[in-house]
Design an enzyme around this catalytic site. Structure first.
Site, PDB file in Angstrom:
ATOM      1  N   GLY A  73      42.500  47.539  51.900  1.00 18.63           N
ATOM      2  CA  GLY A  73      43.718  47.912  51.203  1.00 18.63           C
ATOM      3  C   GLY A  73      44.381  46.698  50.589  1.00 18.63           C
ATOM      4  CD  GLN A 113      48.489  42.521  50.490  1.00 19.12           C
ATOM      5  OE1 GLN A 113      48.107  43.668  50.303  1.00 19.12           O
ATOM      6  NE2 GLN A 113      47.975  41.746  51.431  1.00 19.12           N
ATOM      7  CB  CYS A 154      47.927  41.411  56.577  1.00 17.84           C
ATOM      8  SG  CYS A 154      48.691  41.431  54.941  1.00 17.84           S
ATOM      9  CG  LEU A 155      43.083  41.269  52.492  1.00 13.92           C
ATOM     10  CD1 LEU A 155      42.764  41.911  51.156  1.00 13.92           C
ATOM     11  CD2 LEU A 155      41.854  40.574  53.065  1.00 13.92           C
ATOM     12  CG  HIS A 183      48.979  47.147  56.393  1.00 19.83           C
ATOM     13  ND1 HIS A 183      48.802  46.303  57.475  1.00 19.83           N
ATOM     14  CD2 HIS A 183      48.932  46.355  55.301  1.00 19.83           C
ATOM     15  CE1 HIS A 183      48.679  45.054  57.028  1.00 19.83           C
ATOM     16  NE2 HIS A 183      48.746  45.056  55.710  1.00 19.83           N
ATOM     17  CD  GLU A 184      47.553  47.877  51.962  1.00 23.48           C
ATOM     18  OE1 GLU A 184      48.223  47.101  51.260  1.00 23.48           O
ATOM     19  OE2 GLU A 184      46.737  47.471  52.806  1.00 23.48           O
ATOM     20  CG  HIS A 229      51.799  44.795  51.920  1.00 22.40           C
ATOM     21  ND1 HIS A 229      52.154  43.487  52.178  1.00 22.40           N
ATOM     22  CD2 HIS A 229      50.601  44.985  52.527  1.00 22.40           C
ATOM     23  CE1 HIS A 229      51.204  42.917  52.932  1.00 22.40           C
ATOM     24  NE2 HIS A 229      50.256  43.808  53.162  1.00 22.40           N
TER      25      HIS A 229
END
Ligand code: NI
Length: 169
Positions: free
Chosen positions: A45, A50, A92-93, A134-135, A138
């Site tokens: 995701g 991000q 998380c990236l 999660h997204e 963000h």
């Protein structure tokens, strides 16, 4: 085009993203680049903040590209139904190398818009519900570490600061 992923420490990750209003070529290009960036990472995701863009757009593929038809591109997502609880490890990236268990809804139904602006509703359980949650976080400037206890969050923050000082972040 693979875009650079913004890491923890950049204020863009803590801001609320703006709704998508123009479903134009630029949005299509952004979504294509985000999909490519997510798969290259590799991740399941990615949200626009991000990659430094404060717009309510997210891309998700719970299979990481393993199964055709699993890719979701969603603009202006809104949670319409949330059910149950799960407590699983996630990362998380934008906070590479750190993971923690986070409480998320076990089941989630989300409405939003496709890349052409048409309305859609997507539902997910378990992993997909976790990624959706999660997204969407963000897009509201919330990171998974914000869900942790102060002590756990401080441990991670301290380790990140150490990496920043060492030039490893
Ligand atoms: Ni993330």
């Amino acid at each position: 085009m693979i875009l650079p992923i913004v890491k923890y420490g950049n204020s863009v990750l803590h801001r609320v993203a703006e709704p998508v209003t123009a479903f134009d070529e630029a949005l299509e290009r952004l979504s294509r680049d985000m999909v490519e960036t997510m798969y290259a990472a590799p991740g399941v995701g990615l949200a626009a903040p991000q990659v430094g863009v404060l717009t309510r757009l997210m891309v998700i593929d719970a299979t990481g590209g393993e199964k055709a038809g699993s890719l979701m591109v969603l603009a202006n997502p809104e949670i319409v139904e949330s059910e149950g609880d799960q407590y699983e490890e996630e990362g998380c990236l934008s906070i590479p190398e750190f993971t923690a268990r986070v409480h998320r809804p076990r089941k989630l139904v989300v409405s939003g818009q496709r890349i052409d602006g048409s309305q859609t509703v997507v539902g997910g359980e378990e992993l997909l519900a976790r990624i959706l949650s999660h997204e969407i976080d963000h897009l509201n400037g919330v990171l998974f570490i914000d869900h942790l206890s102060l002590i756990k969050r401080d441990i991670i923050k301290r380790k990140i600061r150490k990496k920043v000082r060492a030039g490893e972040w």
